[in-house]
Write an enzyme that holds these catalytic residues in place. Structure first.
Site, PDB file in Angstrom:
ATOM      1  N   LYS A 111      -4.104  24.581   1.159  1.00  0.00           N
ATOM      2  CA  LYS A 111      -5.591  24.376   1.918  1.00  0.00           C
ATOM      3  C   LYS A 111      -6.392  24.394   0.514  1.00  0.00           C
ATOM      4  O   LYS A 111      -7.090  23.543   0.528  1.00  0.00           O
ATOM      5  CB  LYS A 111      -5.829  25.300   2.882  1.00  0.00           C
ATOM      6  N   LYS A 190       3.111  13.727   6.039  1.00  0.00           N
ATOM      7  CA  LYS A 190       3.012  14.361   7.271  1.00  0.00           C
ATOM      8  C   LYS A 190       1.768  14.152   7.785  1.00  0.00           C
ATOM      9  O   LYS A 190       0.771  14.099   7.369  1.00  0.00           O
ATOM     10  CB  LYS A 190       2.951  15.850   6.858  1.00  0.00           C
ATOM     11  N   LYS A 193      -4.716  15.940   9.997  1.00  0.00           N
ATOM     12  CA  LYS A 193      -6.138  15.822  10.011  1.00  0.00           C
ATOM     13  C   LYS A 193      -6.810  15.622   8.623  1.00  0.00           C
ATOM     14  O   LYS A 193      -7.695  14.755   8.409  1.00  0.00           O
ATOM     15  CB  LYS A 193      -6.831  16.916  10.668  1.00  0.00           C
TER      16      LYS A 193
HETATM   17  P1  ADP Z   1      -3.436  19.320  10.664  1.00  0.00           P
HETATM   18  O1  ADP Z   1      -2.453  19.242   9.800  1.00  0.00           O
HETATM   19  O2  ADP Z   1      -3.707  17.991  11.340  1.00  0.00           O
HETATM   20  O3  ADP Z   1      -4.556  20.059  10.404  1.00  0.00           O
HETATM   21  P2  ADP Z   1      -2.819  21.872  12.261  1.00  0.00           P
HETATM   22  O4  ADP Z   1      -2.540  22.367  10.954  1.00  0.00           O
HETATM   23  O5  ADP Z   1      -4.086  22.119  12.971  1.00  0.00           O
HETATM   24  O6  ADP Z   1      -2.748  20.300  12.070  1.00  0.00           O
HETATM   25  O7  ADP Z   1      -1.577  22.049  13.309  1.00  0.00           O
HETATM   26  C1  ADP Z   1      -1.722  22.414  14.684  1.00  0.00           C
HETATM   27  C2  ADP Z   1      -0.209  22.494  14.944  1.00  0.00           C
HETATM   28  O8  ADP Z   1       0.309  21.284  15.164  1.00  0.00           O
HETATM   29  C3  ADP Z   1       0.608  23.248  14.177  1.00  0.00           C
HETATM   30  O9  ADP Z   1       1.430  24.388  15.128  1.00  0.00           O
HETATM   31  C4  ADP Z   1       1.666  22.584  13.495  1.00  0.00           C
HETATM   32  O10 ADP Z   1       2.716  22.971  13.227  1.00  0.00           O
HETATM   33  C5  ADP Z   1       1.722  21.199  14.402  1.00  0.00           C
HETATM   34  N1  ADP Z   1       1.633  20.127  13.890  1.00  0.00           N
HETATM   35  C6  ADP Z   1       0.564  19.434  13.055  1.00  0.00           C
HETATM   36  N2  ADP Z   1       0.814  18.435  12.374  1.00  0.00           N
HETATM   37  C7  ADP Z   1       2.296  18.105  12.551  1.00  0.00           C
HETATM   38  C8  ADP Z   1       3.138  17.229  12.315  1.00  0.00           C
HETATM   39  N3  ADP Z   1       2.670  16.197  11.395  1.00  0.00           N
HETATM   40  N4  ADP Z   1       4.303  17.398  12.602  1.00  0.00           N
HETATM   41  C9  ADP Z   1       4.610  18.376  13.447  1.00  0.00           C
HETATM   42  N5  ADP Z   1       3.871  19.324  14.016  1.00  0.00           N
HETATM   43  C10 ADP Z   1       2.583  19.232  13.303  1.00  0.00           C
END
Ligand code: ADP
Ligand code: TRP
Length: 321
Positions: A111, A190, A193
């Protein structure tokens, strides 16, 4: 058995969140004796600094979950910040969490590398997450692969606490769904957001279509054979399909299915899967009182469990009794 999960309201929910977190978590509904799901708005404060955004994301998250089939009659749903015990337990846990443990957190480094401010809150994020989990004696925590380390840290903290103060916490198990471990975004990285490569679950149909159409492809002949393993559209599309249908689609790509046609079909698969949920969300969105009532009921139930745990914890460390 108690199953629990949290999701940050830090942006618009996307297919990565759905397949990596929401869907696997919902599969536990009805299987566990008790299911808790919370919107971790305190965690979101580490990245969302605009109050209007946070207000919107919190409400959207609740709407999204309810629309995706979260039944408040079967499970507890609430906002983390409505249950003060989360921060209270976090403090107590932080007094015995080794700095070295936090320094090893991959997610913190990632991050900061992405430009998120290196605050104390961001650094101690895993301790708040440990409090989220340990407060409710959760046995199982379904999360995406990227959160595995956080659940392992929770276990380390719980074991340390139990060793020092006597058996207080249940040691939770992470539950990772390997087959949807990482959902790729429109650029093949991946889906996240923070990478601007998402396909949202809800939102204007035209925006979703636009996102799907923007999935990166290579510049080979339109009808040339394509390797499904490296075709992003296929990698996303297969999440909507049964094993047999996915295998059939893979063959079509090998036989030269055009990218444009593949994307069109992905959009149709999306509409088939999410159409009913989109309709439900549109209905719920009009009913603010109901939303507030659901969150208030959830928080009330959560507080009962959290309060009992805090009493045990305070007794163990000598703050009461
Ligand atoms: P972002 O990367 O969009 O900020 P978050 O970190 O808030 O997403 O992730 C929220 C949940 O969704 C977590 O449990 C994470 O493991 C799952 N998640 C987020 N992006 C993915 C992805 N590309 N593939 C699988 N799971 C994901
Ligand atoms: N850190 C998790 C994420 O970014 C969200 C989260 C916070 C969580 N507390 C939790 C997940 C407790 C499971 C259990 O996805």
């Amino acid at each position: 058995m108690r199953v629990l999960s949290g999701l940050q309201p830090s942006g618009t929910m996307h297919l990565g969140n759905y397949f990596g977190s929401i869907k696997p978590n919902f599969e536990w509904l009805g299987k566990a004796d008790e299911n808790l799901f919370f919107i971790v708005d305190l965690h979101a404060l580490t990245t969302v600094r605009n109050p209007d955004d946070l207000r919107k994301f919190r409400r959207d998250a609740l709407l999204d979950f309810l629309a995706c089939g979260f039944d408040p009659a079967k499970a507890i749903i609430f906002y983390q910040s409505d249950v003060l015990e989360h921060t209270e337990l976090m403090w107590i846990l932080s007094t015995l969490t080794p700095m070295g443990l936090l320094e090893r957190a991959v997610s913190y480094k990632d991050k900061v590398e992405k430009g998120i401010s290196a605050t104390a809150g961001l650094f101690t994020y895993p301790v708040l997450m440990a409090a989220d989990i340990l407060l409710y004696d959760a046995n199982v925590v379904p999360v995406g692969k990227d959160q595995k380390q956080h659940v392992e840290m929770t276990r380390d903290i719980a074991i340390k606490f139990n060793n020092e103060f006597g058996d207080t916490f249940v040691i939770p198990e992470p539950q990772i769904r390997e087959e949807v471990a990482v959902v790729p975004g429109t650029d093949g990285q991946k889906m996240s957001k923070s990478y601007g490569n998402t396909i949202p679950i809800f939102g204007e149909e035209k925006d979703i279509k636009k996102a799907i159409m923007s999935i990166v492809t290579d510049s080979r002949e339109a009808t040339a054979p394509k390797d499904p393993d490296t075709t992003i559209t296929y990698q996303i599309h297969k999440l909507f399909l049964s094993g047999t249908d996915a295998a059939a689609l893979a063959d079509e790509y090998r036989n030269g299915l055009m990218y444009g046609e593949g994307k069109k079909r992905l959009f149709e698969a999306y509409l088939d899967a999410f159409g009913p949920m989109r309709a439900k969300r549109a209905e719920l969105e009009k009913n603010d009182d109901l939303l507030q009532q659901i969150a208030a009921d959830g928080a009330k139930k959560a507080r009962l469990i959290a309060g009992a745990t805090m009493e045990r914890v305070k007794r163990a460390v000598g703050l009461i009794g």
